[in-house]
Structure formats: structure tokens, C-alpha cells
Design a protein around this motif. Structure first.
Motif, PDB file in Angstrom:
ATOM      1  N   VAL A  80       0.582  13.609   7.023  1.00 49.86           N
ATOM      2  CA  VAL A  80       1.817  12.956   6.642  1.00 49.86           C
ATOM      3  C   VAL A  80       2.850  14.047   6.449  1.00 49.86           C
ATOM      4  O   VAL A  80       2.561  15.092   5.908  1.00 49.86           O
ATOM      5  CB  VAL A  80       1.631  12.168   5.339  1.00 49.86           C
ATOM      6  CG1 VAL A  80       2.965  11.667   4.829  1.00 49.86           C
ATOM      7  CG2 VAL A  80       0.692  11.014   5.584  1.00 49.86           C
ATOM      8  N   MET A 121       1.865   4.478  18.262  1.00 51.85           N
ATOM      9  CA  MET A 121       0.872   4.818  17.236  1.00 51.85           C
ATOM     10  C   MET A 121      -0.120   3.688  17.095  1.00 51.85           C
ATOM     11  O   MET A 121       0.244   2.519  17.035  1.00 51.85           O
ATOM     12  CB  MET A 121       1.622   5.045  15.918  1.00 51.85           C
ATOM     13  CG  MET A 121       0.735   5.378  14.759  1.00 51.85           C
ATOM     14  SD  MET A 121      -0.100   6.952  15.045  1.00 51.85           S
ATOM     15  CE  MET A 121      -1.533   6.715  14.014  1.00 51.85           C
ATOM     16  N   ASP A 173       4.160   8.777  15.972  1.00 50.80           N
ATOM     17  CA  ASP A 173       4.436   8.596  14.533  1.00 50.80           C
ATOM     18  C   ASP A 173       4.185   7.142  14.126  1.00 50.80           C
ATOM     19  O   ASP A 173       4.026   6.261  14.969  1.00 50.80           O
ATOM     20  CB  ASP A 173       5.854   9.048  14.178  1.00 50.80           C
ATOM     21  CG  ASP A 173       6.944   8.246  14.895  1.00 50.80           C
ATOM     22  OD1 ASP A 173       6.601   7.382  15.713  1.00 50.80           O
ATOM     23  OD2 ASP A 173       8.121   8.501  14.626  1.00 50.80           O
ATOM     24  N   ALA A 174       4.116   6.910  12.824  1.00 51.83           N
ATOM     25  CA  ALA A 174       3.849   5.566  12.324  1.00 51.83           C
ATOM     26  C   ALA A 174       4.501   5.381  10.965  1.00 51.83           C
ATOM     27  O   ALA A 174       4.807   6.344  10.263  1.00 51.83           O
ATOM     28  CB  ALA A 174       2.340   5.345  12.202  1.00 51.83           C
ATOM     29  N   ALA A 175       4.695   4.123  10.609  1.00 50.80           N
ATOM     30  CA  ALA A 175       5.240   3.813   9.296  1.00 50.80           C
ATOM     31  C   ALA A 175       4.113   3.892   8.270  1.00 50.80           C
ATOM     32  O   ALA A 175       2.956   3.625   8.598  1.00 50.80           O
ATOM     33  CB  ALA A 175       5.850   2.427   9.311  1.00 50.80           C
ATOM     34  N   PRO A 176       4.429   4.263   7.031  1.00 48.07           N
ATOM     35  CA  PRO A 176       3.383   4.367   6.001  1.00 48.07           C
ATOM     36  C   PRO A 176       2.695   3.040   5.699  1.00 48.07           C
ATOM     37  O   PRO A 176       1.523   3.029   5.352  1.00 48.07           O
ATOM     38  CB  PRO A 176       4.140   4.867   4.772  1.00 48.07           C
ATOM     39  CG  PRO A 176       5.366   5.527   5.322  1.00 48.07           C
ATOM     40  CD  PRO A 176       5.723   4.753   6.552  1.00 48.07           C
ATOM     41  N   LEU A 177       3.412   1.929   5.787  1.00 48.54           N
ATOM     42  CA  LEU A 177       2.798   0.640   5.461  1.00 48.54           C
ATOM     43  C   LEU A 177       2.577  -0.180   6.721  1.00 48.54           C
ATOM     44  O   LEU A 177       3.379  -0.152   7.651  1.00 48.54           O
ATOM     45  CB  LEU A 177       3.693  -0.159   4.508  1.00 48.54           C
ATOM     46  CG  LEU A 177       3.947   0.420   3.126  1.00 48.54           C
ATOM     47  CD1 LEU A 177       4.612  -0.628   2.232  1.00 48.54           C
ATOM     48  CD2 LEU A 177       2.655   0.915   2.476  1.00 48.54           C
ATOM     49  N   GLU A 178       1.487  -0.927   6.700  1.00 47.56           N
ATOM     50  CA  GLU A 178       1.193  -1.798   7.829  1.00 47.56           C
ATOM     51  C   GLU A 178       2.249  -2.901   7.861  1.00 47.56           C
ATOM     52  O   GLU A 178       2.715  -3.337   6.832  1.00 47.56           O
ATOM     53  CB  GLU A 178      -0.201  -2.409   7.638  1.00 47.56           C
ATOM     54  CG  GLU A 178      -0.895  -2.654   8.922  1.00 47.56           C
ATOM     55  CD  GLU A 178      -2.412  -2.548   8.791  1.00 47.56           C
ATOM     56  OE1 GLU A 178      -3.074  -2.882   9.765  1.00 47.56           O
ATOM     57  OE2 GLU A 178      -2.892  -2.131   7.729  1.00 47.56           O
ATOM     58  N   VAL A 231      -2.942   3.592  11.311  1.00 49.39           N
ATOM     59  CA  VAL A 231      -2.235   3.028  10.171  1.00 49.39           C
ATOM     60  C   VAL A 231      -3.222   2.461   9.166  1.00 49.39           C
ATOM     61  O   VAL A 231      -3.104   2.660   7.970  1.00 49.39           O
ATOM     62  CB  VAL A 231      -1.240   1.938  10.636  1.00 49.39           C
ATOM     63  CG1 VAL A 231      -0.538   1.318   9.454  1.00 49.39           C
ATOM     64  CG2 VAL A 231      -0.242   2.543  11.602  1.00 49.39           C
ATOM     65  N   GLU A 261      -2.113  13.562   2.010  1.00 48.34           N
ATOM     66  CA  GLU A 261      -1.575  12.389   2.694  1.00 48.34           C
ATOM     67  C   GLU A 261      -1.353  11.256   1.710  1.00 48.34           C
ATOM     68  O   GLU A 261      -0.345  10.596   1.733  1.00 48.34           O
ATOM     69  CB  GLU A 261      -2.554  11.906   3.766  1.00 48.34           C
ATOM     70  CG  GLU A 261      -2.759  12.888   4.885  1.00 48.34           C
ATOM     71  CD  GLU A 261      -3.563  12.282   6.030  1.00 48.34           C
ATOM     72  OE1 GLU A 261      -3.836  11.078   5.984  1.00 48.34           O
ATOM     73  OE2 GLU A 261      -3.916  13.034   6.938  1.00 48.34           O
ATOM     74  N   TYR A 318      11.442  -4.745   8.164  1.00 49.15           N
ATOM     75  CA  TYR A 318      10.433  -3.692   7.987  1.00 49.15           C
ATOM     76  C   TYR A 318       9.210  -4.144   7.196  1.00 49.15           C
ATOM     77  O   TYR A 318       8.311  -3.364   6.951  1.00 49.15           O
ATOM     78  CB  TYR A 318      11.076  -2.466   7.328  1.00 49.15           C
ATOM     79  CG  TYR A 318      12.245  -1.917   8.132  1.00 49.15           C
ATOM     80  CD1 TYR A 318      12.151  -1.764   9.505  1.00 49.15           C
ATOM     81  CD2 TYR A 318      13.447  -1.562   7.509  1.00 49.15           C
ATOM     82  CE1 TYR A 318      13.220  -1.270  10.248  1.00 49.15           C
ATOM     83  CE2 TYR A 318      14.518  -1.062   8.249  1.00 49.15           C
ATOM     84  CZ  TYR A 318      14.391  -0.919   9.614  1.00 49.15           C
ATOM     85  OH  TYR A 318      15.443  -0.422  10.349  1.00 49.15           O
ATOM     86  N   LYS A 319       9.231  -5.412   6.773  1.00 49.01           N
ATOM     87  CA  LYS A 319       8.087  -6.015   6.063  1.00 49.01           C
ATOM     88  C   LYS A 319       7.766  -5.308   4.746  1.00 49.01           C
ATOM     89  O   LYS A 319       6.605  -5.080   4.400  1.00 49.01           O
ATOM     90  CB  LYS A 319       6.832  -6.047   6.960  1.00 49.01           C
ATOM     91  CG  LYS A 319       7.083  -6.631   8.347  1.00 49.01           C
ATOM     92  CD  LYS A 319       7.440  -8.113   8.301  1.00 49.01           C
ATOM     93  CE  LYS A 319       7.759  -8.647   9.697  1.00 49.01           C
ATOM     94  NZ  LYS A 319       9.014  -9.411   9.769  1.00 49.01           N
ATOM     95  N   CYS A 378       7.876   3.741   1.736  1.00 55.01           N
ATOM     96  CA  CYS A 378       8.137   4.065   3.147  1.00 55.01           C
ATOM     97  C   CYS A 378       9.089   5.232   3.312  1.00 55.01           C
ATOM     98  O   CYS A 378       9.056   5.910   4.331  1.00 55.01           O
ATOM     99  CB  CYS A 378       8.705   2.855   3.876  1.00 55.01           C
ATOM    100  SG  CYS A 378       7.570   1.462   3.898  1.00 55.01           S
ATOM    101  N   VAL A 435       5.138   8.898   8.713  1.00 59.73           N
ATOM    102  CA  VAL A 435       3.814   9.426   9.056  1.00 59.73           C
ATOM    103  C   VAL A 435       3.931  10.140  10.408  1.00 59.73           C
ATOM    104  O   VAL A 435       4.018   9.500  11.457  1.00 59.73           O
ATOM    105  CB  VAL A 435       2.755   8.313   9.126  1.00 59.73           C
ATOM    106  CG1 VAL A 435       1.387   8.899   9.467  1.00 59.73           C
ATOM    107  CG2 VAL A 435       2.704   7.561   7.815  1.00 59.73           C
ATOM    108  N   LEU A 449      -4.710   5.112   7.090  1.00 63.37           N
ATOM    109  CA  LEU A 449      -3.810   5.630   6.088  1.00 63.37           C
ATOM    110  C   LEU A 449      -3.710   4.711   4.896  1.00 63.37           C
ATOM    111  O   LEU A 449      -3.677   5.120   3.749  1.00 63.37           O
ATOM    112  CB  LEU A 449      -2.428   5.820   6.696  1.00 63.37           C
ATOM    113  CG  LEU A 449      -1.863   7.082   6.122  1.00 63.37           C
ATOM    114  CD1 LEU A 449      -1.548   8.030   7.227  1.00 63.37           C
ATOM    115  CD2 LEU A 449      -0.705   6.781   5.244  1.00 63.37           C
ATOM    116  N   THR A 450      -3.669   3.415   5.168  1.00 69.78           N
ATOM    117  CA  THR A 450      -3.584   2.442   4.099  1.00 69.78           C
ATOM    118  C   THR A 450      -4.833   2.537   3.240  1.00 69.78           C
ATOM    119  O   THR A 450      -4.778   2.507   2.022  1.00 69.78           O
ATOM    120  CB  THR A 450      -3.441   1.027   4.692  1.00 69.78           C
ATOM    121  OG1 THR A 450      -2.447   1.093   5.704  1.00 69.78           O
ATOM    122  CG2 THR A 450      -3.047   0.039   3.649  1.00 69.78           C
ATOM    123  N   THR A 500       5.343  -2.694   9.222  1.00 71.11           N
ATOM    124  CA  THR A 500       6.627  -2.166   9.692  1.00 71.11           C
ATOM    125  C   THR A 500       6.535  -1.960  11.200  1.00 71.11           C
ATOM    126  O   THR A 500       5.557  -1.380  11.676  1.00 71.11           O
ATOM    127  CB  THR A 500       6.942  -0.822   9.011  1.00 71.11           C
ATOM    128  OG1 THR A 500       6.831  -0.982   7.605  1.00 71.11           O
ATOM    129  CG2 THR A 500       8.357  -0.347   9.357  1.00 71.11           C
TER     130      THR A 500
END
Lengths: 115, 401
Positions: free
Chosen positions: B8, A1, B185-190, A6, A24, A84-85, A55, B87, A9-10, B192
Motif C-alpha cells: 500500500v 486490478m 492499482d486498486a481502491a482500499p475498499l471493495e 482487493v 498495509e 465510490y460505495k 479510502c 493501493v 487487502l480487506t 469502489t
């Protein structure tokens, strides 16, 4: 991805206009889809919801409650930050571990579970 | 994936029910309460799916109820769903592009789905797709991670092209070390780590490793990787990248979190035959092949006084040699009759008919052995992440007088 996706989305998280992105935005920011479990009642609940539901759904915590010792919750919160930060500071991490150890453990009152 | 429509994932719930018994056969119950606790208690139907057991809703993690394993091929609508990140884009097959890139390639490529379908020979095979953590919820003491019961697996007929054929067109150079696969796919937060997995050259170039666009004669379901997924027969599902959009030929081992920091086991405890040497470090080795395993799927009275037991067995593709059942806690074992063989990576059905079982409650055990000489274990092998649970399957049944 792609990082581009990303980033978009943010960005979408801060856009509140009723555009096609709204669905979304809601899902990404953790608003209830109707089927997600709610956080268990207890001191620290708001911080927990704010830091731990962006998340993934709170199913992840429900699933571990039957063996949710303090040690487990400490390890999980540390993993969320390191691997996972998950954005949270030390003080918040401590408060969330307190809340989880009290409310998501094998002996926590089941009555507080809201589904 | 700039050209694809992305949304999403949210899980609209069509049906919801509390599960009372394990499948339709009320006689079939898991030993103890482990399974009831482990598997999702809620049955929910996601879009395009039948009611599956929910573990988590966002990202969607849903397991297949046991009754679907009574057929050798698992229906697409009942096939388990497993995502790490929430995502999940919907990709239009017409707009889909697969990029094949990397420092270890002669000719980087971009392929459409139509090109994959028409410019490469189509290959079909039946293979089990099983999550490394299937049955994690049955470990005692418990280990963290998705608390799966028996249903984080399925068996399907996959159709697609050989990964080796695609790599041949791109021209793999001699400095290639691993192939890495990225999903859409992707994680919702940058921040991760993105879900990227790699394979050793041997497995990537194996003629059975596919880029599949069909499952059981239909396009892949949205939640099982539409329009293209990696199929790695014999290896656990962590490598079966869904919605694969990018393949990178690497000149050094992949070092992202999902390779270096996850899906690893203590090397000494698991006698794996297929290894991944470039990813081994210290005590821990990556999960690779599927451990030999079996499942009892039904027990029913047949002719007067007789009890028929049915089930499935599978392994990493060495082939099932035998399945044995015991009704006396492992003191004596009887050999079951093996059924239809859909290929070495497939579920193998089996059955056994007991002529006389004493009325009352008893426990039935099943254990499978493969042609590589491996047998299921009596107790699961403890490991920190709860992978490769392949203890004998045990069910409690009630024999009527």
C-alpha cells in the motif's frame, strides 16, 4: 486490478498479527503516516474520521474548505456513497454533512486546522 | 497480479517547506491569490522524487513546481503524480505480465516486459502528459475535485512499442468496438469502481499510441507507471493508464464508472476535433484531446531596459502555430519567437524580448494558437468538473526603473 487482490487487502484489515502485512493494514485503515492532516475539531469528528478516511487522506476535505458550503458537502457525501460505495447509512451521512458544513467551510475557524 | 509484490502506498516525507514565492523568479507571481490557494502549499519529496507540491498524500497527488517547466523536457524526478486509488503495488519488471484478452481477439496473449522490449520494434516520441483537470483550482467560481494549479502536466520522451503492433499479434476482430485498459492499482475498499479506461479503435491503433517502458531514457519511475504505461499523445492523462496489466478488446462500449460517470464535459461548450463517439451520450462527451495552452515560465531583465519573457506552448498535436504576448491587458499583442521543435505533441518553448516596458507593476499575458485554428480563451470555459482550463496565462511582474 484483480478482485482477488482487493479481497486479500480487506481481509488484511482484520489481521492484527505483526506480519509483513502490518504496514498495509495501517495505511489501508487510515492510521496517520505522519504527513496526513488530522480532522478538524468539532462535534461528529469521530464518526467523520471513521467513515471518511479509509479510502483517502483528509487532504481531500481540507482542499475544499475554502468553498465548503453545506450544498457542496451534501453533494460530496452523496457522491462518495453512490459513485465510490463509501459504506455509511443515511443517519451517518446526515451527521457527517452537519460536521463538515460546520467545520470545513470558508468561515470555519482556521485555528482548528491541525497539520 | 498474483506474482508481484504489492504494498500500500504511504508517502514518507523527506522534506517539507512552506512555499513563499512561485519558483525562483521572485518577480513572477500569479494574478490574484487564485494560484496560491489552488496549488499545494506544502512541498514534499516522495521516494524517487524531488520536492513537489502536495495536493493529497493518500492517494498521492503531487504537482510539478513551475520552475521545472523552464526546460522543455520535464525531469522524471519532478514529473507530477496522480492516483485515484491508494493501493499502489510495486511491480518487479521481471515478473510483470501484460494480458491482452477479450471477445474481440483472435489470439489472446500474455507478454513479459522482455518480450515487449525484444519482439516488437521500439518507438520513441516526445509528448505532453496533462491531467484533464490541470488548473482546476483556478476556476471561479470554484469546482470540486483536486485543486490543481499549473503543474498537473509534464513533457517527456517516451520509448516503448506501438499498441497497434501488440494488437496485430493478438488479431483484432472486426467486431471490436473499444479497447479497455486496466491498471494494477486498486481502491482500499471493495465496491469502489476499479480504474479502467477505454479508447476508440482509431486512437488505440494510431501509430503514435504506445505502451511505454522508458521515460527520458530511464525506466519509468515507480510513481509514473513502472514498468509499463499507456502513452496516448494528444489526449489527456486520464487515458494514460499507469502500470497497465490488462488490455481487453471489447465488443460493446466500456460502461464502468470512470468512463460513463467521470471525465465528461458538456459537449456543446468544447469544440473538440478528436471525438469518442461510442462514449458520447446526451449532452456529455468524454474529455479527449488536450486544449491549446501556454505558460509563462520566467521574466527577467536582459540588456539595459529590456525584459525577456520565456514560456512554453502545447496542444493536442495539431502543432503550435504562434504564441503572442500582451503587456497592456490584451489591447495589443506581440508575436513571440518559437524555439526548438521536439515534435508535434511536445511543449514548444518560446520567448519574447520587450525593449521598453514602463517601470512599475504590470500584467503580462500569453496566448497560443495551433495549426488547427484554435486559440486559448480569455476566460476559462465553465464546466461542472473543471476540465480543460486553457485561459490566457497571466502573471504580474515588477519592472525595475
Amino acid at each position: 486490478m484483480s478482485a482477488h487482490r482487493v479481497a486479500m487487502l480487506t481481509l488484511a484489515l482484520v489481521i492484527t498479527a505483526a506480519t509483513g502485512l502490518l504496514a498495509e493494514v495501517r495505511a489501508a485503515s487510515g492510521a496517520a503516516s505522519g504527513a496526513e492532516p488530522e480532522a478538524r475539531a468539532g462535534e461528529g469528528r469521530e464518526l467523520f474520521v471513521a467513515r471518511c478516511s479509509s479510502c483517502h487522506s483528509l487532504d481531500y476535505m481540507e482542499m475544499h474548505a475554502r468553498f465548503g458550503t453545506r450544498a457542496l458537502w451534501e453533494a460530496e457525501v452523496t457522491k462518495m456513497r453512490n459513485a465510490y460505495k463509501a459504506p455509511l447509512n443515511d443517519e451517518e451521512a446526515k451527521a457527517i454533512v452537519e460536521y463538515l458544513a460546520r467545520t470545513y467551510g470558508p468561515t470555519s475557524p482556521a485555528a482548528s486546522v491541525s497539520r | 497480479m498474483g506474482s508481484s509484490r504489492t504494498t500500500v502506498f504511504r508517502a514518507p516525507v523527506a522534506r517539507r517547506a512552506v512555499l513563499a514565492a512561485l519558483g525562483a523568479a521572485a518577480v513572477l507571481q500569479a494574478t490574484g491569490s487564485a494560484l496560491a490557494r489552488a496549488a499545494g502549499q506544502l512541498l514534499e519529496a516522495l521516494p524517487g522524487k524531488r520536492a513537489l507540491r502536495r495536493l493529497t498524500n493518500r492517494p498521492p497527488n503531487y504537482e510539478t513546481p513551475l520552475e521545472y517547466f523552464r526546460s522543455v523536457l520535464t525531469p522524471n524526478e519532478a514529473f507530477f503524480v496522480r492516483y485515484h486509488h491508494a493501493v499502489i503495488p510495486q511491480i518487479d519488471a521481471a515478473e510483470f505480465r501484460l494480458e491482452v484478452v477479450g471477445a474481440a481477439l483472435e489470439r489472446p496473449l500474455t507478454l513479459t516486459l522482455a518480450q515487449l522490449r525484444t519482439e516488437f520494434p521500439a518507438v520513441e516520441l516526445v509528448a505532453v502528459c496533462q491531467c484533464s483537470g490541470n488548473r482546476r483550482g483556478l476556476f471561479e467560481p470554484p469546482v470540486p475535485g483536486l485543486q490543481w494549479g499549473h503543474g498537473a502536466m509534464g513533457n517527456a520522451r517516451w520509448r516503448g512499442v506501438r499498441l497497434a503492433d501488440v494488437l496485430a499479434r493478438a488479431g483484432l476482430r472486426s467486431n471490436a468496438v473499444e479497447l479497455a485498459f486496466d491498471a494494477a492499482d486498486a481502491a482500499p475498499l471493495e465496491g469502489t469502481p476499479d480504474y479502467v479506461k477505454s479508447l476508440p479503435l482509431g486512437k488505440a491503433l494510431h501509430p503514435d499510441t504506445l505502451l511505454a517502458y522508458e521515460m527520458n531514457g530511464a525506466p519509468l519511475p515507480a510513481l509514473n507507471g513502472h514498468p509499463l504505461r499507456l502513452v496516448v499523445p494528444g489526449w489527456t492523462a486520464t487515458y494514460w493508464i499507469k502500470q497497465v496489466t490488462r488490455i481487453e478488446a471489447l465488443t460493446a462500449p466500456a460502461s464502468g464508472f470512470w468512463m460513463a460517470g467521470a471525465y465528461r464535459m458538456p459537449r456543446a461548450s468544447f469544440p473538440l476535433l478528436e471525438r469518442f463517439p461510442s462514449q458520447e451520450s446526451g449532452e456529455r462527451a468524454p474529455v479527449t484531446e488536450i486544449a491549446v495552452n501556454s505558460l509563462i515560465t520566467s521574466t527577467e531583465p536582459s540588456a539595459a531596459g529590456r525584459t525577456r519573457v520565456r514560456g512554453i506552448a502545447w496542444d493536442a498535436g495539431h502543432g503550435i502555430d504562434r504564441v503572442e504576448v500582451s503587456a497592456d491587458g490584451g489591447r495589443t499583442w506581440q508575436r513571440a519567437e518559437l524555439g526548438e521543435d521536439l515534435g508535434r505533441y511536445s511543449f514548444r518553448p518560446w520567448q519574447f524580448e520587450y525593449s521598453s516596458l514602463a517601470p512599475g507593476a504590470l500584467e503580462l499575458w500569453a496566448r497560443a494558437s495551433n495549426r488547427a485554428g484554435q486559440t486559448q480563451v480569455e476566460q476559462p470555459i465553465a464546466n461542472p468538473s473543471g476540465y480543460q482550463h486553457n485561459a490566457f496565462h497571466r502573471v504580474r511582474i515588477e519592472v525595475n526603473s
